[in-house]
Write an enzyme that holds these catalytic residues in place. Structure first.
Site, PDB file in Angstrom:
ATOM      1  N   GLY A   1       0.843  -1.208   0.000  1.00 43.21           N
ATOM      2  CA  GLY A   1       0.000   0.000   0.000  1.00 43.21           C
ATOM      3  C   GLY A   1       0.872   1.250   0.000  1.00 43.21           C
ATOM      4  O   GLY A   1       1.840   1.332   0.755  1.00 43.21           O
TER       5      GLY A   1
ATOM      6  N   ARG B   1       0.756  -5.195  -5.370  1.00 45.73           N
ATOM      7  CA  ARG B   1       0.816  -6.378  -4.509  1.00 45.73           C
ATOM      8  C   ARG B   1       1.025  -7.535  -5.487  1.00 45.73           C
ATOM      9  O   ARG B   1       0.239  -7.716  -6.418  1.00 45.73           O
ATOM     10  CB  ARG B   1      -0.471  -6.533  -3.720  1.00 45.73           C
ATOM     11  CG  ARG B   1      -0.787  -5.295  -2.839  1.00 45.73           C
ATOM     12  CD  ARG B   1      -1.730  -5.622  -1.715  1.00 45.73           C
ATOM     13  NE  ARG B   1      -2.243  -4.441  -1.035  1.00 45.73           N
ATOM     14  CZ  ARG B   1      -1.688  -3.889   0.053  1.00 45.73           C
ATOM     15  NH1 ARG B   1      -0.580  -4.385   0.560  1.00 45.73           N
ATOM     16  NH2 ARG B   1      -2.235  -2.837   0.625  1.00 45.73           N
TER      17      ARG B   1
ATOM     18  N   ASP C   1       4.800  -4.297   6.201  1.00 49.26           N
ATOM     19  CA  ASP C   1       5.273  -5.617   6.652  1.00 49.26           C
ATOM     20  C   ASP C   1       5.386  -6.643   5.525  1.00 49.26           C
ATOM     21  O   ASP C   1       6.322  -7.443   5.506  1.00 49.26           O
ATOM     22  CB  ASP C   1       4.407  -6.145   7.807  1.00 49.26           C
ATOM     23  CG  ASP C   1       2.941  -6.272   7.432  1.00 49.26           C
ATOM     24  OD1 ASP C   1       2.521  -5.670   6.416  1.00 49.26           O
ATOM     25  OD2 ASP C   1       2.206  -6.970   8.151  1.00 49.26           O
TER      26      ASP C   1
ATOM     27  N   THR D   1       4.161   3.017   5.469  1.00 45.19           N
ATOM     28  CA  THR D   1       2.756   2.569   5.543  1.00 45.19           C
ATOM     29  C   THR D   1       2.007   3.523   6.466  1.00 45.19           C
ATOM     30  O   THR D   1       2.540   3.923   7.494  1.00 45.19           O
ATOM     31  CB  THR D   1       2.605   1.120   6.089  1.00 45.19           C
ATOM     32  OG1 THR D   1       1.239   0.923   6.488  1.00 45.19           O
ATOM     33  CG2 THR D   1       3.483   0.831   7.285  1.00 45.19           C
TER      34      THR D   1
ATOM     35  N   ASP E   1      -0.313   2.726   8.304  1.00 47.21           N
ATOM     36  CA  ASP E   1      -0.829   1.977   9.458  1.00 47.21           C
ATOM     37  C   ASP E   1       0.022   2.130  10.724  1.00 47.21           C
ATOM     38  O   ASP E   1      -0.477   1.882  11.821  1.00 47.21           O
ATOM     39  CB  ASP E   1      -0.938   0.485   9.122  1.00 47.21           C
ATOM     40  CG  ASP E   1      -2.016   0.208   8.091  1.00 47.21           C
ATOM     41  OD1 ASP E   1      -2.805   1.122   7.789  1.00 47.21           O
ATOM     42  OD2 ASP E   1      -2.065  -0.920   7.570  1.00 47.21           O
TER      43      ASP E   1
ATOM     44  N   ASP F   1       2.164   0.189  11.888  1.00 49.05           N
ATOM     45  CA  ASP F   1       2.057  -1.074  12.620  1.00 49.05           C
ATOM     46  C   ASP F   1       3.361  -1.865  12.634  1.00 49.05           C
ATOM     47  O   ASP F   1       3.355  -3.072  12.861  1.00 49.05           O
ATOM     48  CB  ASP F   1       0.917  -1.925  12.032  1.00 49.05           C
ATOM     49  CG  ASP F   1       1.105  -2.190  10.545  1.00 49.05           C
ATOM     50  OD1 ASP F   1       2.013  -1.601   9.932  1.00 49.05           O
ATOM     51  OD2 ASP F   1       0.343  -2.997   9.982  1.00 49.05           O
TER      52      ASP F   1
ATOM     53  N   ARG G   1      -6.025  -2.733   8.876  1.00 49.33           N
ATOM     54  CA  ARG G   1      -6.535  -4.104   8.751  1.00 49.33           C
ATOM     55  C   ARG G   1      -6.384  -4.895  10.051  1.00 49.33           C
ATOM     56  O   ARG G   1      -7.267  -5.586  10.482  1.00 49.33           O
ATOM     57  CB  ARG G   1      -5.703  -4.811   7.672  1.00 49.33           C
ATOM     58  CG  ARG G   1      -6.497  -5.390   6.578  1.00 49.33           C
ATOM     59  CD  ARG G   1      -5.598  -6.037   5.593  1.00 49.33           C
ATOM     60  NE  ARG G   1      -4.327  -5.315   5.447  1.00 49.33           N
ATOM     61  CZ  ARG G   1      -3.633  -5.261   4.344  1.00 49.33           C
ATOM     62  NH1 ARG G   1      -4.066  -5.865   3.271  1.00 49.33           N
ATOM     63  NH2 ARG G   1      -2.499  -4.612   4.280  1.00 49.33           N
TER      64      ARG G   1
HETATM   65  O1  F6P Z   1      -1.445  -1.533   4.492  1.00 48.45           O
HETATM   66  C1  F6P Z   1      -2.041  -0.292   4.449  1.00 48.45           C
HETATM   67  C2  F6P Z   1      -3.496  -0.375   4.193  1.00 48.45           C
HETATM   68  O2  F6P Z   1      -3.841   0.944   3.992  1.00 48.45           O
HETATM   69  C3  F6P Z   1      -4.419  -1.014   5.240  1.00 48.45           C
HETATM   70  O3  F6P Z   1      -4.751  -0.197   6.321  1.00 48.45           O
HETATM   71  C4  F6P Z   1      -5.622  -1.371   4.400  1.00 48.45           C
HETATM   72  O4  F6P Z   1      -6.335  -2.397   4.968  1.00 48.45           O
HETATM   73  C5  F6P Z   1      -4.984  -1.800   3.127  1.00 48.45           C
HETATM   74  O5  F6P Z   1      -3.786  -1.076   3.003  1.00 48.45           O
HETATM   75  C6  F6P Z   1      -5.815  -1.624   1.880  1.00 48.45           C
HETATM   76  O6  F6P Z   1      -5.099  -2.141   0.814  1.00 48.45           O
HETATM   77  P1  F6P Z   1      -5.521  -2.095  -0.719  1.00 48.45           P
HETATM   78  O7  F6P Z   1      -5.188  -0.738  -1.219  1.00 48.45           O
HETATM   79  O8  F6P Z   1      -4.687  -3.141  -1.366  1.00 48.45           O
HETATM   80  O9  F6P Z   1      -6.976  -2.351  -0.754  1.00 48.45           O
END
Ligand code: F6P
Length: 332
Positions: free
Chosen positions: A11, A72, A103, A126, A128, A130, A172
């Site tokens: 992300g 991804r 991560d 990120t 997050d 986290d 998440r």
């Molecule tokens: O990892 C960062 C994040 O923003 C999470 O908080 C969220 O759940 C996820 O990415 C969403 O990912 P995507 O853009 O692949 O839907």
């Protein structure tokens, strides 16, 4: 080390561009050749590389997202995909990698090192926040400010209409963004995966507030929160909607639900994120040049430090539950 590559993965987060700029310019300053990889690990497998000069990273610092693009990549989750990536790197005489991401990116880079011996240093990017090993990740501060701006606006209309708003924030598996945004926005309740809160308690708080003559309520819910709302949940909808329905039926309050979603990932990075990204991006290159690998750079207190990725991946970043408690005290 003569030639390195830089990539962003997973992300995106505001400030990634500032980290790329710092890594590229630090490498060039030290006489290294630098290659940009498009679309993260997918670009590694495909050999989607381009040589970068100082001008390649001009005028990107203030922009959100990542100009190297991100993805991804399922193929990279398999050893065969990682083998292809290593072959591309060897073919282009690239001796080390700077991996900017969360991560999943750390996990991917660590597997590439273990199986194929490609040295790397990671930079935590990120929203997050986290990741253990750093107090803050790149993008967190900007996302927090975006959330606060949204809550300020929602509060205006919530007050006019005397409504209860359920606002879902990203995260998440971590409530870090939510709990900090709760404190900074003065939210009336905060629901995070790390802390069980029952619907009965939340509704009781709302009813008490109603008796006190409060005109509106702001409830923040982390994306990964389930609590005891799950039983009523339609699996195809966000948990926030189930929570909203339940609160409306139990309290009779006029309730609305907002999912902030990917809005939180965009926008021009704050000064804090640009400074953090610049320091971490530069330090990552220095570590590669010192012959280090499998380390993540981070901010601890006021100091830039690095820690073992293997250790980071074994731990979960603990949320500061004192902040959760303080938020409860301040929202009475
Ligand atoms: O990892 C960062 C994040 O923003 C999470 O908080 C969220 O759940 C996820 O990415 C969403 O990912 P995507 O853009 O692949 O839907």
């Amino acid at each position: 080390m003569r030639k390195i590559a830089v990539l962003t993965s997973g992300g995106d987060a505001p400030g990634m561009n500032a980290a790329i700029r710092a890594a590229v310019r630090t490498a060039l300053y030290n006489g290294l050749e630098v290659v940009g990889v498009r679309r993260g690990f997918a670009g590694l497998i495909e050999g989607d590389f381009f040589l970068m000069e100082t001008g390649s990273v001009s005028d990107i610092m203030q922009k959100g997202g990542t100009f190297l693009l991100s993805a991804r990549c399922d193929e990279f989750l398999e050893p065969e995909g990682r083998k292809k990536a290593a072959e591309q790197l060897r073919k282009h005489s690239i001796e080390g990698l700077i991996v900017i991401g969360g991560d999943g990116s750390l996990r991917g880079a660590e597997s590439l090192y273990r199986e194929q011996g490609i040295p790397y240093i990671s930079v935590p990017g990120t929203i997050d926040n986290d990741l253990p090993g750093t107090d803050y990740t790149i993008g967190f501060d900007t996302a927090m400010n975006t959330i606060l701006e949204a809550i300020n606006k929602i509060r205006d209309t919530a007050t006019s209409h005397e409504r209860t708003f359920i606002i879902e924030t990203m995260g998440r598996s971590s409530g870090f963004l939510t709990v900090m945004a709760g404190l900074a926005s003065g939210a009336d309740a905060v629901l995070i995966p790390e802390k069980k809160a029952e619907i009965e308690d939340v509704c009781q708080t709302l009813m008490e507030r109603q008796k006190q003559g409060r005109l509106h309520n702001i409830i923040l819910v982390a994306e990964g929160y389930e609590g005891n709302f799950r039983t009523n949940r339609d699996l195809n909808e966000s948990n926030a909607f189930a929570i909203g329905k339940e609160i409306a039926s139990r309290t009779g309050q006029d309730t609305r639900v907002i999912i902030l979603g990917h809005l939180q990932r965009g926008g021009s990075p704050t000064a804090m994120d640009r400074i953090l990204a610049s320091k971490l991006g530069a330090r990552a290159v220095e570590l590669l040049m010192e012959g280090k690998t499998s380390r993540m750079v981070g901010l601890k207190g006021n100091a830039i430090q690095d820690s073992s990725v293997e250790d980071i991946l074994k731990k979960k970043k603990e949320i500061d539950l004192d902040i959760y408690k303080l938020n409860k005290i301040l929202s009475i």
